[in-house]
Design an enzyme around this catalytic site. Structure first.
Site, PDB file in Angstrom:
ATOM      1  N   GLU A 133       0.812  -1.216   0.000  1.00  0.00           N
ATOM      2  CA  GLU A 133       0.000   0.000   0.000  1.00  0.00           C
ATOM      3  C   GLU A 133       0.843   1.262   0.000  1.00  0.00           C
ATOM      4  OE1 GLU A 133      -2.792   1.733  -0.979  1.00  0.00           O
ATOM      5  OE2 GLU A 133      -3.764   0.002  -0.032  1.00  0.00           O
ATOM      6  N   GLY A 152       2.516   7.219  -0.307  1.00  0.00           N
ATOM      7  CA  GLY A 152       2.830   6.975   1.096  1.00  0.00           C
ATOM      8  C   GLY A 152       1.712   6.312   1.866  1.00  0.00           C
ATOM      9  N   LYS A 156       5.775   4.647 -10.228  1.00  0.00           N
ATOM     10  CA  LYS A 156       4.493   4.670  -9.518  1.00  0.00           C
ATOM     11  C   LYS A 156       3.335   4.529 -10.502  1.00  0.00           C
ATOM     12  CE  LYS A 156       6.274   7.342  -5.633  1.00  0.00           C
ATOM     13  NZ  LYS A 156       6.398   8.678  -5.007  1.00  0.00           N
TER      14      LYS A 156
END
Length: 343
Positions: A150, A155, A225
């Protein structure tokens, strides 16, 4: 239940996690009947330590932050990360080694070994998600263990779990957002008149940018990402090389000033769109105006907007104050949340 924990990587994020676990240990016990001990630590430059009966985590924190080796804490001679995993007798392995955007190693092998030894594996490392998501998910399922990641994007914000749990059977059409806090800080400072080089130094001074800021300013952190989100949420394997990012080095003070005069500002925009079976993705500096939700994301704020076939736009924003270091603590909370989910 008592959990033995192995920390592979003991940088800012892992140390923040250790401190968070210590701070929350009474609540873990009272609300979840969970206790824990640290039985293995692997560092990049401060040695390795293993003790199945428990390591003194406070001493380990002090040694590393004082620039000393943790090897004196070990009950056995271990020479590498895999040996730490093998001998820690851990129930949960936290993998936080440096990100390898090209291959995902050595994190991939660390997580494979953890599953082989019937451990849960939790990571903030985007490499194994991009380069091994399907394999590692299948391996975790076959062992009845959790593969938690996660904290790899935004973050501590629950990006993956919100979409997968709150939007059952929704089809993800597109994602768009700002995923890299460092470049957002740099662009904010440049808009306020700072030179690019000074803005980079400031980002380094508050712990956002690495000594070598290449991954941030050239867009590779943002690209991996994007690749992780596409791989997991669009079920389409993608690498950061396929995203082929453009960073912010080419943004000049003159460009910033012109944009500001026009009521616009530059942002390093991350996006992906799925049409049929094809996904296109990009990371590049773009001009946004005041009508864009990205316009107001200043300093180290980050965020994402999902567009689905059932709900048009759903956004998650992580806002931070100017100068706030934040990042490692938020990422550590994502790891912590995954750990609580293993109970």
């Amino acid at each position: 239940m008592h959990y033995k924990l192995a920390l592979i990587g003991f940088g800012n994020v892992a140390r923040s996690l250790a401190r968070l676990l210590i701070r929350k240990q009474d609540l873990l016990k009272s609300q979840h009947d969970v206790t824990f001990s640290f039985t293995g630590i692997a560092t990049g430059s401060h040695g390795f330590a293993v003790n199945p009966d428990g390591l003194d985590i406070q001493k380990a924190l002090g040694l590393v932050e004082g620039g000393q080796s943790i090897s004196s804490l070990s009950s056995m001679d271990v020479k590498d990360s895999l040996a730490v995993i093998n001998n820690s007798q851990a129930n949960v392995m936290f993998e936080n080694s440096p990100v390898n955007t090209q291959t995902g190693q050595p994190a991939l092998d660390h997580i494979r070994r953890a599953f082989d030894l019937n451990m849960h594996a939790i990571t903030a490392n985007k490499g194994p998600v991009v380069h091994g998501y399907r394999e590692l998910t299948a391996l975790a399922r076959s062992k009845g263990k959790r593969f938690g990641f996660e904290s790899t994007v935004l973050g501590g914000a629950p990006v993956f779990s919100v979409f997968r749990e709150a939007f059952p059977l929704a089809e993800l059409i597109s994602i768009k957002g700002i995923f890299n806090a460092t470049t957002n800080v740099i662009l904010t400072l440049m808009e306020n008149g700072e030179a690019y080089e000074d803005a980079v130094k400031y980002a380094q001074s508050i712990g956002l940018a690495e000594t070598d800021p290449t991954n941030d300013v050239d867009g590779w952190d943002a690209a991996i990402k994007v690749a992780a989100l596409v791989t997991v949420l669009m079920d389409t394997p993608m690498t950061p090389q396929q995203v082929n990012p453009t960073g912010i080095r080419g943004i000049t003070p003159q460009m910033i000033a012109k944009a500001k005069a026009e009521g616009k500002r530059y942002k390093l925009v991350c996006s992906a769109e799925k049409i049929g079976d094809k996904v296109t993705a990009s990371v590049s500096p773009q001009l946004v105006d005041s009508t864009s939700p990205l316009y107001g994301m200043m300093n180290s704020s980050t965020g994402i907007t999902f567009r689905t076939d059932v709900i048009l736009d759903y956004s998650i924003t992580l806002s931070e104050k100017p100068g706030m270091k934040g990042g490692p603590v938020e990422t550590a909370y994502g790891l912590f949340a995954d750990f609580v989910s293993t109970r």
